[in-house]
Design an enzyme around this catalytic site. Structure first.
Site, short mmCIF file in Angstrom:
data_model
loop_
_atom_site.label_atom_id
_atom_site.label_comp_id
_atom_site.label_asym_id
_atom_site.label_seq_id
_atom_site.Cartn_x
_atom_site.Cartn_y
_atom_site.Cartn_z
N HIS A 126 0.82 -1.21 0.00
CA HIS A 126 0.00 0.00 0.00
C HIS A 126 0.85 1.26 0.00
O HIS A 126 2.05 1.21 0.28
CB HIS A 126 -0.96 0.03 1.20
N HIS A 166 3.96 7.30 3.47
CA HIS A 166 4.92 6.21 3.38
C HIS A 166 4.54 5.24 2.26
O HIS A 166 3.43 5.32 1.73
CB HIS A 166 5.04 5.45 4.72
N GLU A 198 7.81 1.34 4.92
CA GLU A 198 7.32 0.29 5.82
C GLU A 198 7.61 -1.05 5.15
O GLU A 198 7.37 -1.23 3.95
CB GLU A 198 5.80 0.45 6.02
#
Lengths: 141, 141
Positions: free
Chosen positions: B7, B80, B131
């Site tokens: 994502h 992010h 991430e």
């Protein structure tokens, strides 16, 4: 309307250094050759991940629109997200009808994947610069 | 090492308003229910696109790490990117071995998809907060 997340655009002061990061630190295994897009003032390089791509973007020439971004973010950073659409003219008209500002003349330009694209202004996209890109025929699923 | 782009995290002052944007302006058709992650100081909401997701992130509580981002970007913006990895401990050790700083204690935490995650500092990631998320079993392809 929006389809696949075609890529995330990441601005960088140096594609060469970013390629080292994505290849040697993050372990990306498929990195395409970089190429210039002089009409858009950028040099770009696509890094593949299994379902999408990172587009590394380096300024090209003194008038590059990326200089302003790098002035604020000298190390680079996330620049835009690109979603595929079926029909770029329909997408453009839909953005206009919904009050979202298309950057520039409103006429689609040919993007890095060879299909027409538009950019929608971050002020109408929750602070995110959104590229809409007509889906390449050879990627139809 | 990096696998799928799971994502793109997008910070927003209001998930409710962002959902309106993604649904009514951009035409996303699958938007999950928002939920709180109090231990991380965020409320999140996933918007599906065919190959990936946008994670809308709203600050939760006075200590939310997202307040700082929104102070600099009041309208919200790209926060992010999240890549899947096979083994979060191996990924953490690899980041450390390559000199990329893992934020916090270095101990993975449970992320929004229920698998352990780490965040790698933007200073070592070309200005991008990265991430890394252990790939959910039920998404193995």
């Amino acid at each position: 309307m929006i389809g696949r997340l075609n890529h995330v655009g990441v601005a960088t002061p140096s594609i060469e250094k970013s390629v080292t990061l994505y290849r040697d630190v993050l372990g990306a295994t498929k990195i395409h050759d970089a190429f210039d897009m002089p009409e858009q003032g950028v040099r770009v390089c696509f890094v593949d991940v299994p379902n999408s791509q990172i587009e590394l973007i380096e300024p090209l020439g003194d008038d590059s629109p990326v200089h302003g971004f790098l002035a604020k973010n000298p190390a680079g950073g996330q620049h835009h997200v690109c979603f595929e659409v079926e029909d770029i003219y329909a997408a453009r008209d839909e953005m206009a009808a919904k009050g979202a500002k298309v950057i520039g003349t409103g006429e689609p330009r040919i993007g890095a994947h060879g299909t027409p694209v538009i950019f929608v202004h971050p002020k109408d996209m929750g602070g995110v610069l959104v590229e809409l890109m007509e889906r390449p025929e050879d990627l139809h699923e």
